[in-house]
Design a protein around this motif. Structure first.
Motif, PDB file in Angstrom:
ATOM      1  N   ALA A   5       0.844  -1.199   0.000  1.00  0.00           N
ATOM      2  CA  ALA A   5       0.000   0.000   0.000  1.00  0.00           C
ATOM      3  C   ALA A   5       0.877   1.247   0.000  1.00  0.00           C
ATOM      4  N   CYS A  21      -2.810   0.049  -3.849  1.00  0.00           N
ATOM      5  CA  CYS A  21      -2.403  -1.242  -3.300  1.00  0.00           C
ATOM      6  C   CYS A  21      -2.001  -2.127  -4.471  1.00  0.00           C
ATOM      7  N   TRP A  35      -9.938  -2.539   1.644  1.00  0.00           N
ATOM      8  CA  TRP A  35      -9.228  -1.511   2.413  1.00  0.00           C
ATOM      9  C   TRP A  35      -9.821  -1.474   3.832  1.00  0.00           C
ATOM     10  N   ARG A  37      -8.838   0.427   7.882  1.00  0.00           N
ATOM     11  CA  ARG A  37      -8.037   1.446   8.547  1.00  0.00           C
ATOM     12  C   ARG A  37      -8.078   1.239  10.047  1.00  0.00           C
ATOM     13  N   ILE A  69     -13.536   2.918  -4.480  1.00  0.00           N
ATOM     14  CA  ILE A  69     -12.538   1.884  -4.778  1.00  0.00           C
ATOM     15  C   ILE A  69     -12.582   1.583  -6.274  1.00  0.00           C
ATOM     16  N   LEU A  80      -7.868   3.513  -3.727  1.00  0.00           N
ATOM     17  CA  LEU A  80      -8.887   4.058  -2.847  1.00  0.00           C
ATOM     18  C   LEU A  80      -8.825   5.579  -2.968  1.00  0.00           C
ATOM     19  N   TYR A  93      -3.910   3.062   6.962  1.00  0.00           N
ATOM     20  CA  TYR A  93      -4.770   2.377   6.003  1.00  0.00           C
ATOM     21  C   TYR A  93      -4.059   1.135   5.472  1.00  0.00           C
ATOM     22  N   CYS A  95      -4.402  -2.541   3.014  1.00  0.00           N
ATOM     23  CA  CYS A  95      -5.145  -3.344   2.050  1.00  0.00           C
ATOM     24  C   CYS A  95      -4.964  -4.817   2.410  1.00  0.00           C
TER      25      CYS A  95
END
Length: 126
Positions: A5, A21, A35, A37, A69, A80, A93, A95
């Motif tokens: 990412a 990603c 994704w 976070r 996305i 993203l 964040y 992936c």
């Protein structure tokens, strides 16, 4: 599957960021990419996922309309796009990938998802 990412950074409230990603190591035709976070002091949360082959998506309600996305099959990359960022979007964040559907990535126990990338920090200042 290896995931990388990138694209995080420091932005002001209202601005945008586009995270990427990149996936490698395996054919992704049966995979979904998601994704997540994790904000300081909070649990990691699901945001959105995409089915690699069909492009179907699944969003959590909190990001619908602000986050989008997408995927580039030729570059093995999922993006993203984050618009109208808020200070509460500040987080690391991540992936993740699994042989799954986009919707299932949003409901499955995260511990069952086998492939994770290192996170990218997003900081939104007010």
């Amino acid at each position: 599957v290896q995931l990388q990412a990138s694209g995080g950074g420091l932005v002001q409230a209202g601005e945008s960021l586009n995270l990427a990603c990149v996936a490698s190591g395996r054919t992704l035709s049966t995979y979904a990419i998601a994704w997540f976070r994790q904000a300081p002091g909070k649990e990691r949360e699901f945001l959105v996922a995409v089915n690699w082959s069909f492009g179907s998506t699944y969003y959590t309600d909190s990001v619908k309309g602000r986050f989008t996305i997408s995927r580039d099959l030729g570059k093995n990359t999922v993006y993203l796009q984050m618009n109208s960022l808020k200070p509460e979007d500040t987080a690391v964040y991540y992936c993740a990938a699994d042989v799954s559907t986009a919707q299932r990535m949003g409901v499955v126990n995260q511990g069952q998802i086998p492939h994770w990338g290192k996170g990218t920090q997003v900081t939104v200042s007010s």
